[in-house]
Design an enzyme around this catalytic site. Sequence first.
Site, PDB file in Angstrom:
ATOM      1  N   LEU A  39       0.858  -1.187   0.000  1.00 23.34           N
ATOM      2  CA  LEU A  39       0.000   0.000   0.000  1.00 23.34           C
ATOM      3  C   LEU A  39       0.892   1.234   0.000  1.00 23.34           C
ATOM      4  O   LEU A  39       1.952   1.243   0.628  1.00 23.34           O
ATOM      5  CB  LEU A  39      -0.898   0.039   1.239  1.00 23.34           C
ATOM      6  N   ASP A  40       0.468   2.285  -0.695  1.00 19.45           N
ATOM      7  CA  ASP A  40       1.209   3.540  -0.683  1.00 19.45           C
ATOM      8  C   ASP A  40       1.249   4.105   0.735  1.00 19.45           C
ATOM      9  O   ASP A  40       0.349   3.831   1.541  1.00 19.45           O
ATOM     10  CB  ASP A  40       0.538   4.564  -1.606  1.00 19.45           C
ATOM     11  N   PRO A  41       2.262   4.922   1.057  1.00 12.99           N
ATOM     12  CA  PRO A  41       2.327   5.525   2.396  1.00 12.99           C
ATOM     13  C   PRO A  41       1.052   6.277   2.771  1.00 12.99           C
ATOM     14  O   PRO A  41       0.607   6.220   3.921  1.00 12.99           O
ATOM     15  CB  PRO A  41       3.526   6.471   2.288  1.00 12.99           C
ATOM     16  N   ALA A  43      -1.927   5.580   1.922  1.00 15.19           N
ATOM     17  CA  ALA A  43      -3.073   4.672   2.060  1.00 15.19           C
ATOM     18  C   ALA A  43      -3.129   4.012   3.431  1.00 15.19           C
ATOM     19  O   ALA A  43      -2.128   3.868   4.130  1.00 15.19           O
ATOM     20  CB  ALA A  43      -3.021   3.607   0.972  1.00 15.19           C
ATOM     21  N   ARG A 175      -4.713   5.053  -8.059  1.00 13.71           N
ATOM     22  CA  ARG A 175      -4.269   6.403  -8.448  1.00 13.71           C
ATOM     23  C   ARG A 175      -4.441   6.624  -9.947  1.00 13.71           C
ATOM     24  O   ARG A 175      -4.878   7.690 -10.390  1.00 13.71           O
ATOM     25  CB  ARG A 175      -2.810   6.616  -8.030  1.00 13.71           C
TER      26      ARG A 175
END
Length: 286
Positions: A39-41, A43, A175
């Site tokens: 997961l992106d930071p 998220a 995104r």
Amino acid sequence: MNKSGIIILNKPKGLTTNHLIQKLKRKLNVKKIGHAGTLDPLATGVVICLINNGTKLSDYFLNENKAYEVTMKLFQATDTYDSDGSIIEEQEPFKIEQEQVEKVIAKFNGLAYEQEPPMYSAIKIDGKKLYEYARENQVVKVNKRLIKINSLSLDKYENNEISMTVYCSKGTYIRSLIVDIAKELNTIAHVTSLNRIESGNFIIKNSVNIENCEESNLIKMFDAIKMADYEIVELDDTLNVEHGKKIEVIAEKNIVFISNKSKELIACYERENGNVFKCKRGGLNI
């Protein structure tokens, strides 16, 4: 901790997925750790943490569908496609009716299409991650990926922000989806919040925060595979399985996991012909 299996964590905002699992590794004194989907930071939400021999199950959880709650901000684009990035373009806000938003969402609902991943992603090209190229302002060709938006629904639209719930195939970049939706609305946008609520059959209400995580939150490998809807065949004699030999079993699915009567996973097998199965992944218990 010497036990093996998975732990479902609820990742907080601001941490990388790797930072999260390293914290878990130290907290529970785990020998080996991994995860089944980053997961992106920015998220939050479900991260399947793989513990000890559970790391051998990575592929079987990575391939599952995902679900997210996402909010996008219109009329502003960033280099990373989310609010962690730098603003690269802004537009004067203009009126977009809710009916227009609903029509675009309906267009993506159930849509399979070739999606272009964001440059700020961990995809590797020639051994180098895309975000490393992006940080060096290097332009590289990124192949599009076939993904599917299984379900897309509007939750809220106000103050130039659109909130949605997305059910999608593996490999989908939310995104990029938001950027694609904005294009259909003849504008630009970026993600302001992203929460993974499901990863396969593992859902956020059954997750635990890193601060509250204990050894008791471990789901054993047998139970984890069963929860993921894989077929398990229990055998009295697993000697041939332990040696990776072909076996004959009666099973409904083409991929099956073999366990002993103690509910210890031994290997994963795939159908070769009829009731004959060959070893796909052995040594799950060693």
